[in-house]
Design a protein around this motif. Sequence first.
Motif, mmCIF file in Angstrom:
data_model
loop_
_atom_site.group_PDB
_atom_site.id
_atom_site.type_symbol
_atom_site.label_atom_id
_atom_site.label_comp_id
_atom_site.label_asym_id
_atom_site.label_seq_id
_atom_site.Cartn_x
_atom_site.Cartn_y
_atom_site.Cartn_z
ATOM 1 N N MET A 63 0.846 -1.200 0.000
ATOM 2 C CA MET A 63 0.000 0.000 0.000
ATOM 3 C C MET A 63 0.884 1.255 0.000
ATOM 4 N N PRO A 64 0.514 2.256 -0.805
ATOM 5 C CA PRO A 64 1.290 3.491 -0.807
ATOM 6 C C PRO A 64 1.138 4.243 0.499
ATOM 7 N N SER A 65 2.115 5.042 0.805
ATOM 8 C CA SER A 65 2.093 5.848 2.021
ATOM 9 C C SER A 65 2.278 7.302 1.654
ATOM 10 N N ILE A 66 1.652 8.186 2.416
ATOM 11 C CA ILE A 66 1.804 9.621 2.152
ATOM 12 C C ILE A 66 3.250 10.054 2.317
ATOM 13 N N LYS A 67 4.027 9.276 3.054
ATOM 14 C CA LYS A 67 5.446 9.609 3.235
ATOM 15 C C LYS A 67 6.242 9.422 1.940
ATOM 16 N N ASP A 68 5.690 8.619 1.010
ATOM 17 C CA ASP A 68 6.385 8.358 -0.253
ATOM 18 C C ASP A 68 6.104 9.419 -1.314
ATOM 19 N N VAL A 69 5.125 10.273 -1.056
ATOM 20 C CA VAL A 69 4.708 11.250 -2.057
ATOM 21 C C VAL A 69 5.515 12.537 -1.906
ATOM 22 N N THR A 70 6.083 12.977 -3.022
ATOM 23 C CA THR A 70 6.796 14.257 -3.066
ATOM 24 C C THR A 70 6.174 15.127 -4.150
ATOM 25 N N ARG A 71 6.553 16.372 -4.154
ATOM 26 C CA ARG A 71 6.043 17.266 -5.193
ATOM 27 C C ARG A 71 6.443 16.771 -6.575
ATOM 28 N N GLU A 72 7.678 16.302 -6.700
ATOM 29 C CA GLU A 72 8.167 15.814 -7.988
ATOM 30 C C GLU A 72 7.399 14.583 -8.447
ATOM 31 N N LYS A 73 7.114 13.662 -7.511
ATOM 32 C CA LYS A 73 6.350 12.463 -7.854
ATOM 33 C C LYS A 73 4.927 12.827 -8.248
ATOM 34 N N TRP A 74 4.357 13.798 -7.560
ATOM 35 C CA TRP A 74 3.003 14.246 -7.909
ATOM 36 C C TRP A 74 2.976 14.806 -9.328
ATOM 37 N N ILE A 75 3.945 15.665 -9.669
ATOM 38 C CA ILE A 75 3.973 16.271 -10.998
ATOM 39 C C ILE A 75 4.187 15.207 -12.069
ATOM 40 N N LEU A 76 5.158 14.325 -11.876
ATOM 41 C CA LEU A 76 5.441 13.293 -12.872
ATOM 42 C C LEU A 76 4.286 12.305 -13.012
ATOM 43 N N GLY A 77 3.547 12.101 -11.939
ATOM 44 C CA GLY A 77 2.421 11.169 -11.984
ATOM 45 C C GLY A 77 1.142 11.779 -12.524
ATOM 46 N N THR A 78 1.123 13.100 -12.650
ATOM 47 C CA THR A 78 -0.102 13.789 -13.064
ATOM 48 C C THR A 78 0.002 14.408 -14.444
ATOM 49 N N PHE A 79 1.204 14.860 -14.812
ATOM 50 C CA PHE A 79 1.380 15.608 -16.056
ATOM 51 C C PHE A 79 2.097 14.757 -17.096
ATOM 52 N N PRO A 80 1.679 14.749 -18.391
ATOM 53 C CA PRO A 80 0.526 15.479 -18.925
ATOM 54 C C PRO A 80 -0.785 14.840 -18.475
#
Length: 353
Positions: free
Chosen positions: A1-18
């Motif tokens: 299961m993913p954890s909020i501790k694994d989420v970074t701004r860079e991971k959010w951007i790469l996972g969302t864009f485009p």
Amino acid sequence: MPSIKDVTREKWILGTFPEWGTWLNEEIEETVVEKGKVAMWWLGNMGVWIKTSGGTNLCVDLWVSTGKKTQANKLMKEKHQHQRAVGCVALQPNLRTTPCVIDPFAIKEIDAILATHSHSDHIDINVASAICQNNKEAKFIGPKTCTDIWRSWGVPEDRLVTVRPGDEIIIKDTKIKMFDSFDRTMLLTVDKDVVLKDNLPPKMEDMAVNYLFETDGGNIYHAGDSHHSNWFVKHGNENKIDVAIVGYGENPRGMTDKLTSSDVLRIAEELRTKVVIPIHHDIWSNFMADPKEITLLWNYKKHRMKYEFKPYIWQPGGKFVYPDNKDDLEYMYRRGFEDAFTIDPDLPFKAFL
């Protein structure tokens, strides 16, 4: 299961864009165009992908970058093209309002990238880099100011094709004709550091062109950011045009940069096109416009117009096939579930459906 501790701004951007990922890339690749038809996709702004029955893939004015991203610098930079055009130091709320619907680094099959002119929302270093890395054959076609920019970015010389009005190029089963552009904003936004010969700006034919794509399924005219000109009549008299794609928008005070609704209808008559498609209205928050204004005016005037045509309201990422969609007035995203209730719903309380 993913954890909020694994989420970074860079991971959010790469996972969302485009935002659309490779969904549209896959749709374009998988589409087989029937003989006697031509398919197009709107990529946002003036970006259009054209695919023919012979498998020719052409992309015009693809732009995947952004406008303002912070209010730290509310004013336009000294050399911003709008500052030069309007003559003021003002808040420039040019925020991108449309998601990126295509991933340039996932483009595999492409024969040419074309640009109508060199304004920064029509030519993109990210697109140039992606195409050069992933495709060794695609040409970069545009007026001199565009090929100069591509060259400065490192696009190989043997892939650059500089064109002017009157030129013609054949790519596989498609003939591309270059026409005069009427993008007067280009003349108003020449960088002050550009050396002007005899106190005159560079020639328009070196700065911008309009395109006509002649295919077995129909002829597509791309007007770039052209304003209205009576010269459109000449283009319509001398060429068969089935679909005209034009730049529409709500002009800010003191600036005429986009076509108005009446301009769109007038150009459609002058080109004698069967379908006119207004785009560009989607991308900038300070030029946002409602294309249904065009439909409203067309309904009011259509019985008094000399040449019959229909306006078509597109959506970014949407597909248009000519002649299949020539009588449609508006695009609707596929909603899915076309085969609803062909199997028994797997629900314990289906009686309440």
